[in-house]
Enzyme design. Structure first.
Site, PDB file in Angstrom:
ATOM      1  CG  ASP A  78      -2.220   0.721   1.020  1.00  0.00           C
ATOM      2  OD1 ASP A  78      -2.219   1.706   0.261  1.00  0.00           O
ATOM      3  OD2 ASP A  78      -3.244   0.349   1.617  1.00  0.00           O
ATOM      4  CG  HIS A 105      -5.224   3.765   2.332  1.00  0.00           C
ATOM      5  ND1 HIS A 105      -4.980   2.443   1.970  1.00  0.00           N
ATOM      6  CD2 HIS A 105      -6.562   3.933   2.254  1.00  0.00           C
ATOM      7  CE1 HIS A 105      -6.124   1.851   1.690  1.00  0.00           C
ATOM      8  NE2 HIS A 105      -7.111   2.723   1.843  1.00  0.00           N
ATOM      9  CB  SER A 271      -8.922  -0.364   0.216  1.00  0.00           C
ATOM     10  OG  SER A 271      -9.274   0.771   0.982  1.00  0.00           O
TER      11      SER A 271
END
Length: 383
Positions: A78, A105, A271
């Protein structure tokens, strides 16, 4: 055709969770990407007062009585994972620059997977005993790169990760990603990815782009593809072109950690749902280490709560008793066979016995005539 990142707004602002006194807690929103002039993510000064709804939805308190994910490494591909965040302290191994997370994130997703409690108001991940292997699948602003993600999947498999979480979505030709997933599966690593982007793609005019498209790496058959649902079990409308996902998991109004400190952020999207599935896979791989990656995927899907898209149930994934093999098609019945009749055989034997008896009678009769005549002539031949 090169893979392209799916355009998205920098952050999602959702209805915040309620505090104990009924007033909302204004948690800062999670960012998926950054603008060039944005500053890097910092610690949040806000914390959620109530236990996240995701804990009960996944039956985590019951699951933790059996497994906490110890001994399993989950790769997070990520925006990076901040190794300094307290909830993951001492359990993050970063490859290259992945130990820094400017966007936040990747750290948020890693927290959903494996964050451990650090105090009374901290958020715990699904598998708080698991290890995290951080790999960068984006640039510093959070824009995903297909080559980075494909290499990240391969590296994760080489480093012994039992679960590989990909937190980004790409479109276009996914041949390299498919090859990377096959490589990981050969090394018994389970790949989990969102089935669609967190935010619907937008055209140049700013309107939603509804053209069908393939989303990678979730389109690869061996990847566990995941879509999000909210506290009520409802899901957003499917993105155009997305394949039917394998699982649905909590992904709306999700509370998680930041890159540092004990504060919380609020996020939403597939996600984040995929992060919950990756954590559940770590629980299963720790509790049932003899299962292969494919068997873990099957267990999570078949033990899920039945719905149009099966809903993840971490506890059921640990405890369900599944058939050793998949159900086969119903066996075709054997053709009916009539037993052989014995009538003909009985008749033949009777005739044979009768004929034999007649021959014996005739022989005895002949002997009764011939023998006296022979004696009378002294057994001389007749003239």
């Amino acid at each position: 055709m090169a893979l392209a990142a799916v355009a998205a707004v920098p952050a999602l602002v959702l209805a915040p969770p309620a505090a104990a006194d009924g007033e909302p807690v204004p948690l800062p929103p999670l960012r998926l990407r950054m603008a060039v002039d944005d500053t890097c993510a910092t610690a949040s000064t806000k914390t959620a007062e109530l236990l996240p709804w995701t804990h009960q939805a996944l039956q985590l308190p019951r699951s933790w009585q059996l497994s906490r994910g110890a001994g399993v490494t989950v790769a997070v591909i990520d925006t990076g994972v901040a190794a300094r965040t307290p909830a993951l302290k001492g359990r993050v191994t970063a490859v290259g620059e992945a130990g820094e997370d400017c966007v936040g994130h990747g750290s948020f997703a890693a927290g959903l997977i494996a964050a451990a409690a650090t105090g009374p108001k901290t958020v715990t991940g699904v598998a708080p005993g698991a290890e995290i292997l951080a790999l960068r699948g984006t640039d510093a602003l959070g824009n995903p790169d297909a080559a980075r993600i494909a290499q990240g999947i391969r590296t994760a498999a080489d480093e012994g990760a039992g679960v590989v979480y990909v937190g980004q979505v790409l479109t276009g030709d996914g041949e390299d990603l498919a090859d990377a997933v096959a490589y990981a599966l050969d090394k018994d690593a389970l790949v989990v990815a969102p089935a669609a982007p967190d935010v619907a793609p937008q055209g140049a005019d700013g309107r939603p782009d509804t053209r069908p498209r393939a989303y990678w790496p979730a389109r690869v058959p061996d990847v566990v593809s995941v879509v999000d649902h909210g506290p009520a079990g409802t899901r957003p409308e499917a993105a155009p072109g997305a394949l039917a996902p394998d699982l649905s998991a909590p992904g709306d109004a999700v509370v998680g950690i930041g890159v540092e400190g004990d504060g919380h952020f609020l996020g939403s999207g597939s996600s984040l749902a995929a992060a919950h599935v990756a954590g559940a896979a770590a629980l299963v791989r720790s509790y049932l280490p003899g299962l292969s990656a494919a068997e873990v995927a099957r267990r999570l899907q078949e033990a899920a709560y039945p719905d149009s898209v099966p809903r993840l149930d971490a506890y059921a994934g640990l405890t369900a008793v599944l058939p050793t093999t998949r159900a086969n098609a119903e066996a075709r019945p054997e053709p009916a066979r009539m037993p052989h009749t014995t009538a003909g055989g009985t008749r033949d034997r009777a005739l044979l016995l009768g004929g034999g008896a007649l021959c014996v009678v005739l022989l005895i009769g002949a002997a009764m005539v011939v023998v006296p005549l022979g004696k009378a002539r002294g057994w001389r031949p007749a003239q």
